[in-house]
Scaffold this active site. Structure first.
Site, mmCIF file in Angstrom:
data_model
loop_
_atom_site.group_PDB
_atom_site.id
_atom_site.type_symbol
_atom_site.label_atom_id
_atom_site.label_comp_id
_atom_site.label_asym_id
_atom_site.label_seq_id
_atom_site.Cartn_x
_atom_site.Cartn_y
_atom_site.Cartn_z
ATOM 1 N N GLY A 4 23.630 4.158 -27.239
ATOM 2 C CA GLY A 4 24.477 4.998 -26.417
ATOM 3 C C GLY A 4 25.849 5.246 -26.995
ATOM 4 N N SER B 102 20.113 5.126 -30.564
ATOM 5 C CA SER B 102 20.578 6.490 -30.835
ATOM 6 C C SER B 102 19.659 7.258 -31.782
ATOM 7 C CB SER B 102 22.011 6.475 -31.381
ATOM 8 O OG SER B 102 22.915 5.955 -30.416
ATOM 9 N N HIS C 69 15.844 -5.894 -22.666
ATOM 10 C CA HIS C 69 16.754 -4.830 -23.102
ATOM 11 C C HIS C 69 18.187 -5.336 -23.080
ATOM 12 C CE1 HIS C 69 18.903 -1.004 -23.225
ATOM 13 N NE2 HIS C 69 17.790 -0.497 -23.727
#
Length: 249
Positions: free
Chosen positions: A172, A212, A94
């Site tokens: 984010g 998102s 990630h």
């Protein structure tokens, strides 16, 4: 035929009581779907999540793991520990692990191989920064991240690999790659795998989009032929939002 997958990465959110409440709500509201549904709670709540979901089709997965089997690695979690509590899938690579904890392609290659050695499925994340996108280097960056961490693997283990393309500039931030941008990159990823291995592997690996994803844009993104689902961040922390995203696939 490759799997459709919707996975919620809860990151460092939800205490034990909040975790159990959200899992109970998700299990009750889970729609009929052919997609695999996964959630990745924080490590301290992972064993409880596995137990809570025993009678559900939702799968509790891990956010990370170390490449060593055991040893003096304070604060780390091994593959054996995950398997022992009933976990079968782990997220690796990630962007937040890369950015905040210095995880390199070389480290991730070791983690991937360690996970596969324990018969864990790997959800491997990768994606470009905003500067890479603006400079036109986004394809090269993505190709390099996949190649360096995954292309030393034997062809027969690719059935245990899930890919998650996450443009870092859309995590984010409220920004989202357009559905066409996502499709363009996912098609490029399949082409890259085809050239390194073969078309069968490329066409069978699930490639998720992460960045998102919300109920309002999920259906359009998931409608693209090379997008097989999503790795969901903030929207996965609200049951109704996550359920609506599952419905979109």
């Amino acid at each position: 035929m490759r799997s459709k997958i919707v996975a919620g990465n809860w990151k460092m959110n939800k205490n034990l009581a909040e975790t159990e409440a959200l899992l109970t709500e998700l299990a009750a509201k889970l729609p009929d779907t052919n997609a695999e549904v996964m959630v990745a709670p924080t490590f301290v709540n992972l064993a409880a999540a596995v137990q809570s979901l025993e009678s559900s089709t939702i799968n509790a997965i891990a956010q990370n793991m170390h490449f060593a089997e055991s040893g003096a690695y304070t604060g780390e979690i091994s593959g054996d520990m995950l398997v022992n509590i009933g976990v079968d899938t782990v997220i690796l690579g990630h962007s937040e692990r890369r950015a905040y904890f210095g995880e390199t392609d070389e480290i991730l290659e070791k983690k991937v191989k360690a996970a596969l050695a324990k018969n864990l499925r790997v959800m491997f994340c990768f994606g470009e920064e905003l500067a890479d996108r603006k400079s036109g280097n986004h394809f090269k960056v993505v190709e390099s991240q996949i190649k360096n961490a995954l292309f030393s693997l034997d062809a027969n283990v690719w059935s245990s690999i899930i890919l998650a393309y996450e443009p870092v500039w859309a995590i984010g931030t409220g920004e989202t790659a357009s559905a066409d941008q996502a499709q363009e990159m996912h098609a490029f990823i399949r082409k890259t795998i085809t050239e390194a291995y073969n078309a069968e592997i490329a066409n069978n690996v699930s490639i998720l989009y992460g960045g998102s994803v919300k109920p309002a844009n999920a259906e359009e993104i998931f409608s693209k032929p090379d997008v097989d689902g999503g790795l969901i961040g903030g929207a996965a922390l609200v049951a109704d939002n996550f359920v609506d995203i599952i419905k979109a696939i």
